[in-house]
Scaffold this active site. Structure first.
Site, PDB file in Angstrom:
ATOM      1  N   ASN A   1       0.782  -1.255   0.123  1.00 18.97           N
ATOM      2  CA  ASN A   1      -0.093   0.000   0.092  1.00 18.97           C
ATOM      3  C   ASN A   1       0.946   1.367   0.074  1.00 18.97           C
ATOM      4  O   ASN A   1       0.415   2.268   0.395  1.00 18.97           O
ATOM      5  CB  ASN A   1      -0.921   0.208   1.126  1.00 18.97           C
ATOM      6  CG  ASN A   1      -1.879  -1.134   1.374  1.00 18.97           C
ATOM      7  OD1 ASN A   1      -2.112  -1.832   0.301  1.00 18.97           O
ATOM      8  ND2 ASN A   1      -1.841  -1.816   2.412  1.00 18.97           N
ATOM      9  N   ARG A   2       2.029   1.082  -0.365  1.00 21.67           N
ATOM     10  CA  ARG A   2       2.955   2.373  -0.673  1.00 21.67           C
ATOM     11  C   ARG A   2       3.287   2.913   1.027  1.00 21.67           C
ATOM     12  O   ARG A   2       3.941   3.949   0.781  1.00 21.67           O
ATOM     13  CB  ARG A   2       2.322   3.514  -1.502  1.00 21.67           C
ATOM     14  CG  ARG A   2       1.979   3.228  -2.974  1.00 21.67           C
ATOM     15  CD  ARG A   2       3.308   2.820  -3.723  1.00 21.67           C
ATOM     16  NE  ARG A   2       2.970   2.721  -5.017  1.00 21.67           N
ATOM     17  CZ  ARG A   2       3.118   1.257  -5.819  1.00 21.67           C
ATOM     18  NH1 ARG A   2       3.477   0.427  -4.806  1.00 21.67           N
ATOM     19  NH2 ARG A   2       2.984   1.237  -7.016  1.00 21.67           N
ATOM     20  N   LEU A   3       3.044   2.078   1.718  1.00 23.70           N
ATOM     21  CA  LEU A   3       3.536   2.540   3.211  1.00 23.70           C
ATOM     22  C   LEU A   3       5.176   1.888   3.326  1.00 23.70           C
ATOM     23  O   LEU A   3       5.334   1.259   4.243  1.00 23.70           O
ATOM     24  CB  LEU A   3       2.697   1.999   4.328  1.00 23.70           C
ATOM     25  CG  LEU A   3       1.214   2.522   3.851  1.00 23.70           C
ATOM     26  CD1 LEU A   3       0.461   2.237   5.108  1.00 23.70           C
ATOM     27  CD2 LEU A   3       1.260   4.263   3.919  1.00 23.70           C
TER      28      LEU A   3
END
Ligand SMILES: Cc1cc2nc3c(=O)[nH]c(=O)nc-3n(C[C@H](O)[C@H](O)[C@H](O)COP(=O)(O)O)c2cc1C
Length: 216
Positions: A194-196
Site C-alpha cells: 500500500n505504498r507505506l
C-alpha cells in the site's frame, strides 16, 4: 506502440518482500549496506554493483550516469573511471556527489550522499592490473566523454594497442583511477504494501550515526 497512456498509468506493483525495522538494522550503515549487498549477490541480480552516480557542474546543474561499485570500505564506496571525463571534471569542481542503488527484485533502494576523493595511485594500480588486458587497453584508448569523430578511429587505436601490448605490459594512465565516496547520509528503502514503505536514514554525527525514519 505498446506503451499507451493507459498501460503506463496502470503499471503498478505492490511491494511485500520484506520489512526494515530500527530494532534489527545495524548501527553502522556501511555494515547494513554490506548485508543488503550480500542479499543482492545471493539473489543473483544482474549487475548488483551498478549504481547511479550524480554530480553537479560549475553551474550546479546535475548529471547522472551508471558506474560500478568496486570496493566497500569502512570509510565508504570505491568506483573507477577516467579522471578527465565529464564526471571527473564535475567532481574536481564540486566534491559533493550522490549514489543510488536499486535492487528491484528485492524491492530495495539505497541512497547515499557524500563527498568524493581520489584513492591512492597504488590502489588504482592494484585494481587496474587486476583487470583483463582488453579492459586495461580500453581505458588507455578511450578519452572518455570527449567527442569521437569516427568509431573507426577508436577501433584502430585499440588494434594498435593490442599489437603493442600483446608483448609489453601496459601502464595505468594517470588519468584513470578510483574514487572513494565518503558518506554523510545513507538511506535504506524497503518497499511495503500500500505504498507505506520503510525508509531509514542514517546521518553522520561527529563520532557515530543517528537513524531516523522517514515518511514514505
Ligand atoms: C552497467 C554500466 C556500468 C558502467 N560502469 C562504469 C564504470 O564503472 N566506470 C565508468 O567510468 N563508466 C561506467 N559506465 C559508463 C557510464 O555510465 C558513462 O557512460 C561514462 O562513465 C561517461 O560518463 P560521463 O561522461 O558523465 O563522465 C557504465 C555504464 C553502465 C550502463
Amino acid at each position: 506502440m505498446k506503451h499507451t497512456p493507459e498501460i503506463l498509468a496502470a503499471l503498478r506493483k505492490n511491494y511485500c518482500h520484506s520489512e526494515l525495522l530500527e530494532e534489527t538494522v545495524e548501527a553502522n550503515p556501511i555494515h547494513q549496506f554490506r548485508l543488503w549487498f550480500d542479499n543482492a549477490l545471493e539473489a543473483e541480480l544482474l549487475e548488483p554493483n551498478a549504481f547511479c552516480l550524480s554530480t553537479v557542474d560549475s553551474l550546479n546543474r546535475p548529471d547522472s550516469r551508471i558506474v560500478l561499485l568496486k570496493a566497500i570500505k569502512e570509510e565508504g564506496f570505491v568506483f573507477y573511471t577516467n579522471y578527465n571525463s565529464k564526471k571527473g571534471n564535475d567532481m574536481a569542481l564540486k566534491a559533493h556527489v550522490s549514489m543510488n542503488f536499486v535492487w528491484l527484485e528485492l524491492e530495495r533502494q539505497v541512497r547515499v550522499r557524500g563527498t568524493v576523493e581520489k584513492i591512492s595511485a597504488e590502489e588504482s594500480d592494484q585494481y587496474f592490473y587486476s583487470r583483463p588486458l582488453e579492459s586495461q587497453l580500453g581505458a588507455i584508448v578511450s578519452s572518455q566523454s570527449e567527442k569521437l569523430t569516427s568509431k573507426t578511429l577508436m577501433e584502430n587505436a585499440m588494434q594498435e594497442a593490442l599489437n603493442k601490448y600483446g608483448v609489453e605490459k601496459p601502464t595505468r594512465p594517470e588519468h584513470w583511477g578510483g574514487y572513494l565516496i565518503k558518506p554523510i547520509e545513507i538511506e535504506f528503502w524497503q518497499g511495503r504494501p500500500n505504498r507505506l514503505h520503510d525508509r531509514l536514514r542514517y546521518v553522520k554525527t561527529e563520532k557515530n550515526w543517528t537513524i531516523e525514519r522517514l515518511y514514505p
